[in-house]
Design a protein around this motif. Structure first.
Motif, PDB file in Angstrom:
ATOM      1  N   TYR A  27      59.161  46.601  54.809  1.00  0.00           N
ATOM      2  CA  TYR A  27      59.107  45.799  53.573  1.00  0.00           C
ATOM      3  C   TYR A  27      60.330  44.877  53.512  1.00  0.00           C
ATOM      4  CZ  TYR A  27      60.013  44.882  48.589  1.00  0.00           C
ATOM      5  OH  TYR A  27      60.315  44.281  47.390  1.00  0.00           O
ATOM      6  N   LEU A  28      61.506  45.424  53.808  1.00  0.00           N
ATOM      7  CA  LEU A  28      62.733  44.625  53.785  1.00  0.00           C
ATOM      8  C   LEU A  28      62.684  43.514  54.846  1.00  0.00           C
ATOM      9  CD1 LEU A  28      65.436  47.434  53.356  1.00  0.00           C
ATOM     10  CD2 LEU A  28      64.557  45.882  51.595  1.00  0.00           C
ATOM     11  N   CYS A  29      62.123  43.829  56.015  1.00  0.00           N
ATOM     12  CA  CYS A  29      62.010  42.817  57.082  1.00  0.00           C
ATOM     13  C   CYS A  29      61.092  41.672  56.661  1.00  0.00           C
ATOM     14  CB  CYS A  29      61.462  43.452  58.358  1.00  0.00           C
ATOM     15  SG  CYS A  29      62.596  44.583  59.167  1.00  0.00           S
ATOM     16  N   LEU A  30      59.977  42.012  56.013  1.00  0.00           N
ATOM     17  CA  LEU A  30      58.986  40.994  55.647  1.00  0.00           C
ATOM     18  C   LEU A  30      59.527  40.030  54.595  1.00  0.00           C
ATOM     19  CD1 LEU A  30      55.568  42.909  55.616  1.00  0.00           C
ATOM     20  CD2 LEU A  30      56.888  42.007  57.520  1.00  0.00           C
ATOM     21  N   LEU A  31      60.477  40.487  53.796  1.00  0.00           N
ATOM     22  CA  LEU A  31      61.057  39.605  52.776  1.00  0.00           C
ATOM     23  C   LEU A  31      61.792  38.420  53.408  1.00  0.00           C
ATOM     24  CD1 LEU A  31      62.512  42.199  50.212  1.00  0.00           C
ATOM     25  CD2 LEU A  31      60.364  40.925  50.049  1.00  0.00           C
ATOM     26  N   GLU A  32      62.159  38.556  54.678  1.00  0.00           N
ATOM     27  CA  GLU A  32      62.900  37.501  55.380  1.00  0.00           C
ATOM     28  C   GLU A  32      61.980  36.417  55.962  1.00  0.00           C
ATOM     29  OE1 GLU A  32      66.247  37.368  55.408  1.00  0.00           O
ATOM     30  OE2 GLU A  32      66.185  39.172  54.143  1.00  0.00           O
ATOM     31  N   LEU A  33      60.679  36.652  55.915  1.00  0.00           N
ATOM     32  CA  LEU A  33      59.741  35.691  56.509  1.00  0.00           C
ATOM     33  C   LEU A  33      59.522  34.479  55.608  1.00  0.00           C
ATOM     34  CD1 LEU A  33      56.964  38.131  57.794  1.00  0.00           C
ATOM     35  CD2 LEU A  33      58.700  36.985  59.167  1.00  0.00           C
ATOM     36  N   PRO A  34      59.184  33.319  56.194  1.00  0.00           N
ATOM     37  CA  PRO A  34      58.787  32.159  55.385  1.00  0.00           C
ATOM     38  C   PRO A  34      57.547  32.523  54.556  1.00  0.00           C
ATOM     39  CG  PRO A  34      59.098  31.545  57.692  1.00  0.00           C
ATOM     40  CD  PRO A  34      59.148  33.036  57.642  1.00  0.00           C
ATOM     41  N   PRO A  35      57.341  31.870  53.382  1.00  0.00           N
ATOM     42  CA  PRO A  35      56.280  32.272  52.450  1.00  0.00           C
ATOM     43  C   PRO A  35      54.893  32.488  53.047  1.00  0.00           C
ATOM     44  CG  PRO A  35      57.670  30.623  51.440  1.00  0.00           C
ATOM     45  CD  PRO A  35      58.152  30.770  52.854  1.00  0.00           C
ATOM     46  N   LYS A  36      54.398  31.553  53.858  1.00  0.00           N
ATOM     47  CA  LYS A  36      53.041  31.684  54.390  1.00  0.00           C
ATOM     48  C   LYS A  36      52.917  32.899  55.312  1.00  0.00           C
ATOM     49  CE  LYS A  36      49.380  29.226  56.840  1.00  0.00           C
ATOM     50  NZ  LYS A  36      49.055  28.138  57.763  1.00  0.00           N
ATOM     51  N   MET A  37      53.898  33.067  56.173  1.00  0.00           N
ATOM     52  CA  MET A  37      53.885  34.214  57.083  1.00  0.00           C
ATOM     53  C   MET A  37      54.096  35.515  56.321  1.00  0.00           C
ATOM     54  SD  MET A  37      56.046  32.615  60.216  1.00  0.00           S
ATOM     55  CE  MET A  37      56.141  34.024  61.266  1.00  0.00           C
ATOM     56  N   ARG A  38      54.924  35.473  55.288  1.00  0.00           N
ATOM     57  CA  ARG A  38      55.214  36.673  54.487  1.00  0.00           C
ATOM     58  C   ARG A  38      53.939  37.196  53.836  1.00  0.00           C
ATOM     59  NH1 ARG A  38      58.411  35.046  49.792  1.00  0.00           N
ATOM     60  NH2 ARG A  38      59.789  34.229  51.397  1.00  0.00           N
ATOM     61  N   LYS A  39      53.167  36.256  53.283  1.00  0.00           N
ATOM     62  CA  LYS A  39      51.911  36.616  52.622  1.00  0.00           C
ATOM     63  C   LYS A  39      50.972  37.313  53.609  1.00  0.00           C
ATOM     64  CE  LYS A  39      48.135  34.248  50.176  1.00  0.00           C
ATOM     65  NZ  LYS A  39      47.610  32.917  49.834  1.00  0.00           N
ATOM     66  N   ALA A  40      50.809  36.731  54.788  1.00  0.00           N
ATOM     67  CA  ALA A  40      49.944  37.321  55.813  1.00  0.00           C
ATOM     68  C   ALA A  40      50.484  38.667  56.282  1.00  0.00           C
ATOM     69  CB  ALA A  40      49.817  36.368  57.000  1.00  0.00           C
ATOM     70  N   ALA A  41      51.800  38.724  56.486  1.00  0.00           N
ATOM     71  CA  ALA A  41      52.415  39.951  57.007  1.00  0.00           C
ATOM     72  C   ALA A  41      52.258  41.119  56.041  1.00  0.00           C
ATOM     73  CB  ALA A  41      53.893  39.701  57.305  1.00  0.00           C
ATOM     74  N   PHE A  42      52.366  40.859  54.739  1.00  0.00           N
ATOM     75  CA  PHE A  42      52.199  41.940  53.763  1.00  0.00           C
ATOM     76  C   PHE A  42      50.760  42.466  53.767  1.00  0.00           C
ATOM     77  CE2 PHE A  42      56.279  40.937  51.540  1.00  0.00           C
ATOM     78  CZ  PHE A  42      56.773  42.236  51.539  1.00  0.00           C
ATOM     79  N   ALA A  43      49.783  41.573  53.892  1.00  0.00           N
ATOM     80  CA  ALA A  43      48.386  42.022  53.960  1.00  0.00           C
ATOM     81  C   ALA A  43      48.157  42.854  55.230  1.00  0.00           C
ATOM     82  CB  ALA A  43      47.445  40.822  53.931  1.00  0.00           C
ATOM     83  N   LEU A  44      48.719  42.397  56.345  1.00  0.00           N
ATOM     84  CA  LEU A  44      48.540  43.103  57.609  1.00  0.00           C
ATOM     85  C   LEU A  44      49.253  44.455  57.615  1.00  0.00           C
ATOM     86  CD1 LEU A  44      49.026  40.003  59.924  1.00  0.00           C
ATOM     87  CD2 LEU A  44      46.902  41.339  59.717  1.00  0.00           C
ATOM     88  N   THR A 146      50.904  38.169  62.861  1.00  0.00           N
ATOM     89  CA  THR A 146      51.878  37.515  61.988  1.00  0.00           C
ATOM     90  C   THR A 146      52.357  36.204  62.617  1.00  0.00           C
ATOM     91  OG1 THR A 146      52.593  39.689  61.179  1.00  0.00           O
ATOM     92  CG2 THR A 146      54.034  37.818  60.696  1.00  0.00           C
ATOM     93  N   LEU A 147      52.600  36.229  63.930  1.00  0.00           N
ATOM     94  CA  LEU A 147      52.980  35.001  64.645  1.00  0.00           C
ATOM     95  C   LEU A 147      51.852  33.972  64.554  1.00  0.00           C
ATOM     96  CD1 LEU A 147      54.576  36.606  67.845  1.00  0.00           C
ATOM     97  CD2 LEU A 147      55.801  35.225  66.154  1.00  0.00           C
ATOM     98  N   GLN A 148      50.618  34.442  64.691  1.00  0.00           N
ATOM     99  CA  GLN A 148      49.471  33.539  64.605  1.00  0.00           C
ATOM    100  C   GLN A 148      49.392  32.913  63.209  1.00  0.00           C
ATOM    101  OE1 GLN A 148      45.538  35.313  65.203  1.00  0.00           O
ATOM    102  NE2 GLN A 148      44.904  33.495  66.337  1.00  0.00           N
ATOM    103  N   ALA A 149      49.668  33.702  62.181  1.00  0.00           N
ATOM    104  CA  ALA A 149      49.638  33.183  60.802  1.00  0.00           C
ATOM    105  C   ALA A 149      50.694  32.106  60.595  1.00  0.00           C
ATOM    106  CB  ALA A 149      49.849  34.320  59.805  1.00  0.00           C
TER     107      ALA A 149
END
Length: 283
Positions: A27-44, A146-149
């Motif tokens: 969860y802490l790692c995903l907060l560092e992602l850019p918004p579009k990738m973060r959204k996808a990463a949280f769903a995944l 996540t990279l693909q997103a």
């Protein structure tokens, strides 16, 4: 805000909460992602939480397996644009639609868990390669998607993601050994070749079984498997210079894996040491 967008917003909020509750370090790692990738990463990641916990939250193993089969069918429905009344499935459908996520990766992830659920406790993996494949299918795939997103096409990033996923998966299996042993009295996530080398493999009536007659032998087996994970983390770091800047936040997920490895080192690879019980992630 119309009903559909309100429902989708609630679905993504549910995903974030699930990851925060059950996979806090990621969860802490995903907060560092850019918004579009973060959204996808949280769903995944929420999807991963759901499928990784399917058997543990069920009172009957068969119910857990049914839950995994339900997710396999849900993936088919998502790609057929059929509505599913499940918040994580709704969020996943949105991410798939927006980013053209590869269906094969999602199916590989669920199929690997179904295969694992169908495994008898006496079906011991022959070597570490089998566990690396399981880790690749369940963890590395999350990073690929996540990279693909993020629209990132980089062989170096994919290779790093593969190594990080394998390291993370192996280390999480090691941390979960006491839990699995308490449930079925077997150590079926230690490969037969590793167990035999350290005096943990017993053969009776043509059946192989791993026994904890030697705490020292178990520590040595865990060390051997953790060393394989460490090699993957080293290789991921070596690829760092070739990974494009926009992919680097995705590869922060090596941090929880390194934390797992460090916590095992601190207790000399004794997974039964109480200090090692606080696992920082879900597998």
């Amino acid at each position: 805000m119309n009903g559909a967008s309100s429902s989708l917003r609630a679905a993504f909020s549910h995903c974030v909460q699930q990851v925060r509750n059950y996979d806090y370090h990621h969860y802490l790692c995903l907060l560092e992602l850019p918004p579009k990738m973060r959204k996808a990463a949280f769903a995944l990641r929420a999807f991963n939480v759901e499928t990784s916990r399917a058997r543990d939250v069920a009172s009957d193993p068969r119910i857990g397996l049914m839950r995994l089969v339900w997710w396999q069918e849900a993936i088919d429905k998502i790609y057929a644009n059929k509505l599913i009344e499940h918040p994580i499935a709704q969020a996943l459908a949105s991410v798939v639609s927006e980013n053209k996520i590869n269906k094969g990766w999602l199916r590989r992830s669920v199929q690997a868990r179904i295969n694992d659920a169908n495994r008898e406790v006496t079906d011991i993996p022959e070597n570490v390669d089998e566990l690396e494949k399981y880790a690749e299918d369940t963890v590395s795939t999350l990073l690929y998607m996540t990279l693909q997103a993020g629209g990132i096409k980089s062989t170096a990033a994919d290779h790093a993601a593969s190594h990080i996923g394998k390291a993370s998966g192996l280390l999480l299996l090691l941390k979960s050994l006491p839990y699995h042993a308490s449930r079925n009295q077997h150590f079926s996530y230690i490969p037969a070749k590793v167990a035999a080398k350290h005096g943990l493999l017993v053969e009776e009536g043509g059946r192989k079984e791993i026994r904890l007659d030697s705490r020292e032998g178990l520590c040595d087996a865990v060390f051997e498997m953790a060393s394989v994970a460490n090699v993957h983390l080293v290789k991921a770091r070596e690829l760092g210079g070739a990974v494009p800047n926009e992919a680097r936040p995705v590869l922060l997920e090596s941090v929880p894996a390194q934390a797992l490895l460090d916590s095992l080192r601190q207790v000399h690879f004794d997974v039964f040491d109480p200090r090692s019980r606080h696992s920082p992630a879900t597998f």
